[in-house]
Scaffold this motif. Structure first.
Motif, short mmCIF file in Angstrom:
data_model
loop_
_atom_site.label_atom_id
_atom_site.label_comp_id
_atom_site.label_asym_id
_atom_site.label_seq_id
_atom_site.Cartn_x
_atom_site.Cartn_y
_atom_site.Cartn_z
N GLY A 1 42.72 62.75 -1.25
CA GLY A 1 41.40 63.29 -1.54
C GLY A 1 40.88 62.96 -2.93
O GLY A 1 41.52 62.25 -3.71
N ASP A 2 39.70 63.52 -3.22
CA ASP A 2 38.98 63.12 -4.43
C ASP A 2 39.47 63.82 -5.69
O ASP A 2 39.01 63.51 -6.79
CB ASP A 2 37.47 63.35 -4.26
CG ASP A 2 37.11 64.83 -4.15
OD1 ASP A 2 38.02 65.65 -3.87
OD2 ASP A 2 35.94 65.17 -4.35
N ILE A 3 40.40 64.78 -5.56
CA ILE A 3 41.05 65.35 -6.73
C ILE A 3 42.54 65.42 -6.41
O ILE A 3 42.97 66.11 -5.49
CB ILE A 3 40.47 66.73 -7.12
CG1 ILE A 3 41.24 67.32 -8.30
CG2 ILE A 3 40.39 67.67 -5.95
CD1 ILE A 3 40.53 68.49 -8.95
N MET A 4 43.32 64.65 -7.13
CA MET A 4 44.71 64.40 -6.79
C MET A 4 45.60 64.75 -7.98
O MET A 4 45.24 64.51 -9.14
CB MET A 4 44.88 62.92 -6.42
CG MET A 4 46.29 62.49 -6.08
SD MET A 4 46.31 60.78 -5.49
CE MET A 4 45.65 59.90 -6.92
N PRO B 1 47.80 76.76 -5.98
CA PRO B 1 48.46 75.45 -5.89
C PRO B 1 47.75 74.39 -6.72
O PRO B 1 46.56 74.48 -7.00
CB PRO B 1 48.38 75.13 -4.40
CG PRO B 1 47.18 75.89 -3.91
CD PRO B 1 47.18 77.16 -4.71
N TYR B 2 48.54 73.38 -7.10
CA TYR B 2 47.94 72.20 -7.72
C TYR B 2 47.17 71.43 -6.65
O TYR B 2 47.38 71.62 -5.43
CB TYR B 2 49.02 71.29 -8.29
CG TYR B 2 49.87 71.89 -9.38
CD1 TYR B 2 49.29 72.36 -10.55
CD2 TYR B 2 51.25 71.98 -9.24
CE1 TYR B 2 50.06 72.92 -11.56
CE2 TYR B 2 52.04 72.53 -10.25
CZ TYR B 2 51.44 73.01 -11.40
OH TYR B 2 52.21 73.56 -12.39
N PRO C 1 46.21 72.87 -14.96
CA PRO C 1 46.79 73.47 -16.17
C PRO C 1 46.31 72.80 -17.45
O PRO C 1 45.97 71.61 -17.47
CB PRO C 1 48.29 73.27 -15.97
CG PRO C 1 48.40 72.09 -15.08
CD PRO C 1 47.20 72.11 -14.18
N ALA C 2 46.26 73.59 -18.52
CA ALA C 2 45.91 73.06 -19.84
C ALA C 2 46.85 71.92 -20.18
O ALA C 2 48.04 71.94 -19.88
CB ALA C 2 46.02 74.17 -20.88
N GLY C 3 46.29 70.91 -20.84
CA GLY C 3 47.09 69.75 -21.23
C GLY C 3 47.13 68.66 -20.18
O GLY C 3 47.68 67.58 -20.43
N GLN D 1 42.10 73.86 -21.78
CA GLN D 1 42.59 75.16 -21.34
C GLN D 1 42.74 75.16 -19.82
O GLN D 1 42.21 74.28 -19.14
CB GLN D 1 41.64 76.28 -21.77
CG GLN D 1 40.26 76.19 -21.12
CD GLN D 1 39.28 77.21 -21.66
OE1 GLN D 1 39.14 77.37 -22.87
NE2 GLN D 1 38.58 77.90 -20.76
N ASP D 2 43.46 76.13 -19.29
CA ASP D 2 43.62 76.24 -17.84
C ASP D 2 42.26 76.29 -17.15
O ASP D 2 41.30 76.88 -17.67
CB ASP D 2 44.41 77.50 -17.47
CG ASP D 2 45.88 77.39 -17.82
OD1 ASP D 2 46.32 76.31 -18.25
OD2 ASP D 2 46.61 78.40 -17.64
N ASP D 3 42.19 75.67 -15.96
CA ASP D 3 40.94 75.68 -15.22
C ASP D 3 41.26 75.74 -13.72
O ASP D 3 42.40 75.49 -13.30
CB ASP D 3 40.13 74.42 -15.54
CG ASP D 3 38.66 74.55 -15.14
OD1 ASP D 3 38.21 75.68 -14.88
OD2 ASP D 3 37.98 73.51 -15.08
N HIS D 4 40.25 76.08 -12.92
CA HIS D 4 40.39 76.12 -11.47
C HIS D 4 39.22 75.36 -10.85
O HIS D 4 38.08 75.45 -11.34
CB HIS D 4 40.41 77.56 -10.95
CG HIS D 4 41.59 78.34 -11.43
ND1 HIS D 4 41.62 78.95 -12.68
CD2 HIS D 4 42.78 78.60 -10.84
CE1 HIS D 4 42.79 79.55 -12.83
NE2 HIS D 4 43.51 79.36 -11.74
N TYR D 5 39.49 74.65 -9.78
CA TYR D 5 38.44 73.87 -9.13
C TYR D 5 38.80 73.72 -7.64
O TYR D 5 39.92 73.30 -7.31
CB TYR D 5 38.31 72.49 -9.78
CG TYR D 5 37.21 71.64 -9.20
CD1 TYR D 5 35.87 71.99 -9.34
CD2 TYR D 5 37.50 70.45 -8.53
CE1 TYR D 5 34.86 71.20 -8.82
CE2 TYR D 5 36.50 69.65 -8.00
CZ TYR D 5 35.18 70.02 -8.15
OH TYR D 5 34.17 69.24 -7.63
N LYS D 6 37.88 74.09 -6.79
CA LYS D 6 38.06 74.01 -5.34
C LYS D 6 39.32 74.76 -4.88
O LYS D 6 40.01 74.33 -3.95
CB LYS D 6 38.12 72.55 -4.88
CG LYS D 6 36.82 71.79 -5.00
CD LYS D 6 36.94 70.40 -4.41
CE LYS D 6 35.61 69.67 -4.41
NZ LYS D 6 35.72 68.30 -3.84
N GLY D 7 39.65 75.84 -5.58
CA GLY D 7 40.82 76.62 -5.22
C GLY D 7 42.12 76.08 -5.76
O GLY D 7 43.19 76.64 -5.49
#
Length: 512
Positions: free
Chosen positions: A65-68, A31-32, A383-385, A373-379
């Motif tokens: 939260g701190d990443i939205m 999920p985003y 997406p890239a861009g 590029q695509d990345d993942h953080y805290k699950g």
């Protein structure tokens, strides 16, 4: 040639397909990050703020939260609102978070796309950063300390003669220093051609690059509308502002180029660029021109904002002003002005300047980054861009009560309990705010050392000579000052008045 109405229709249909396709694709990945619920097609366009963006994003961060995550017409926007999230992504993963998103109004339409702040993270950008990094390193800036001090002496004299013009004098002070270093240009007064041009460009760029300020940044297809079309008034502004862009890019550079060619150029950053690159290609010359401009942009408008905030902070916190003056009198005495050699011993003043940066930061959101590029953080899936925005203000970072207790108090003492000589961390209470206000990763401001040195010497000499006092009413009672700031990429205190008085006859004599 399709009509303007057809263009809008085609764009809407295309965006519908894009949104549907991305919704289908989103099922294939984690999920985003959480965020406000989007509408079909337009996404979170209705959630995007158009003023005081940092406060609106802060209010959203309280809920999400701190990443939205937000999306606008299929474009992903990630808002970071904690030191850890910012550090983990923009600093530790800077290799993939150092690009810039396309900004339609400021970049494509007006033409600032090739400037150092907006240019993609490419070979030419790295070349420009290398030039700037060499010229603005701490060691190189030390070589300009005499120039900085001399200009501050003239600033103090002008304040003594005309204290009511302090806001204009701050701008002249900063521009005089930077343009002297960058172009060997001595500012002749408020109507100096290079000063006026640089200030106009700074002002227009700040407005044009503010996230959400222009609908065309949300709906890029609107750029194809003719000026006469209803709602296309932004194109009239862009046409006028583009003229400024061309002037600030070309005219100061040509001024120095002519001097170099004639053998009459004085040493300067721009002269060195020209002399070390005698036969640039047209594209390389564009890079050199914008690198020359970036020298001014790297420290000028931000330093003006910081110095003006210092004046406002002293005006509204007289007890802090008195404590700083007591320290200066103890360390420096009253028989001379402070110099850079006194800096390490002026511990309380250093804390005052840290608090100036935190209290009302120069760049509440800064200029957005873009994920390569695509990345993942805290699950979560990033997406890239994606457009990455670091909200330095409020819950964002600098006014989070869990990080800075009593965040709306101007309290320099909050830094005095930190271990001496130890770097700030992203988890401690009251970390050094300078870790957040100059940008992040490979996009950190190259002019930060010049800006910091300029702010220090201005603050130290001001407090040595003058008191910054509130205006009074007809009965002699001090008038309270409301602390108000503008929006824009660079935030400034709204114009205010104060009384600037010499501390003593002996202090007056130090500047004459």
């Amino acid at each position: 040639m399709p009509s303007s109405l057809n263009i809008v229709i085609y764009a809407a249909v295309g965006l519908t397909f894009i949104t549907a396709y991305r919704a289908f694709q989103s099922r294939k990945h984690p999920p985003y990050p959480p965020g406000p619920k989007p509408l079909p097609v337009v996404g979170n366009a209705h959630h995007m703020p158009t003023e005081k963006e940092w406060i609106a994003f802060a209010d959203m961060a309280k809920a999400y939260g701190d990443i939205m995550h937000l999306s606008v017409l299929g474009r992903h926007i990630i808002v970071l609102s904690s030191p850890k999230a910012v550090h983990d992504l923009l600093d530790r993963r800077s290799s993939i978070y150092s690009d810039r998103p396309k900004i339609t109004m400021a970049g494509e339409i007006i033409g600032y796309v090739d400037t150092i702040p907006l240019r993609p993270y490419d070979t030419h950008h790295r070349m420009a950063r290398k030039y700037l990094g060499q010229a603005l390193s701490p060691r190189e800036v030390q070589g300009w300390h005499r120039t900085i001090q001399d200009n501050n002496m003239e600033f103090l004299r002008q304040l003594h003669v005309s204290p009511n013009t302090f806001l204009a004098q701050i701008r002249t002070l900063v521009a005089s220093t930077v343009l002297q270093i960058s172009h060997a240009h001595k500012v002749t007064g408020d109507d100096d051609w290079m000063l006026k041009l640089a200030e106009r460009a700074d002002h227009e760029f700040s407005i044009a690059s503010t996230p959400g300020a222009f609908l065309v940044d949300v709906f890029p297809q609107l750029k194809y509308l003719p000026e006469w079309f209803p709602g296309a008034g932004f194109k009239c502004k862009a046409r006028e502002w583009r003229k400024t862009m061309v002037q600030v890019r070309d005219e100061p550079y040509k001024y120095v180029s002519d001097l170099v060619r004639n053998g009459t150029a004085q040493p300067s950053f721009t002269a060195s660029l020209i002399e070390n690159n005698p036969h640039p290609t047209p594209e390389e010359e564009i890079v050199l021109k914008w690198t020359s401009v970036a020298f001014y942009a790297a420290g000028a408008d931000t330093t003006v904002s910081a110095i003006t905030s210092f004046f406002l902070a002293m005006l509204t916190n007289p007890e802090v002003q008195r404590k700083a003056q007591v320290e200066i009198d103890k360390v420096v005495g009253t028989a001379r002005l402070p110099t850079f050699d006194d800096r390490e011993e002026l511990v309380y003043l250093d804390s005052v300047l840290k608090e100036v940066h935190r209290w009302n930061p120069v760049a509440n959101l800064g200029i957005p980054h873009s994920l390569i590029q695509d990345d993942h953080y805290k699950g979560f899936y990033l997406p890239a861009g994606s457009v990455i925005i670091a909200n330095n203000w409020w819950v964002g970072i600098l006014h989070d009560p869990d990080i800075y207790p009593n965040p709306f108090d101007f309290d320099p003492a909050r830094y005095l309990s930190q271990p001496s000589g130890q770097p700030s961390t992203v988890t401690q209470t009251n970390p050094d705010p300078r870790a957040f206000v100059f940008g992040y990763g490979r996009r950190i401001c190259p002019g930060r050392h010049l800006a910091e040195d300029s702010l220090f010497i201005t603050a130290a000499t001001m407090l040595s000579v003058f008191n910054i006092l509130p205006c009074v009413d007809d009965h002699g009672n001090p008038l309270k000052k409301q602390v108000e700031y503008t929006g824009g990429t660079i935030s400034h205190p709204k114009p205010f008045k104060c009384r600037i008085q010499a501390r003593s006859p002996d202090a007056e004599r130090l500047i004459w």
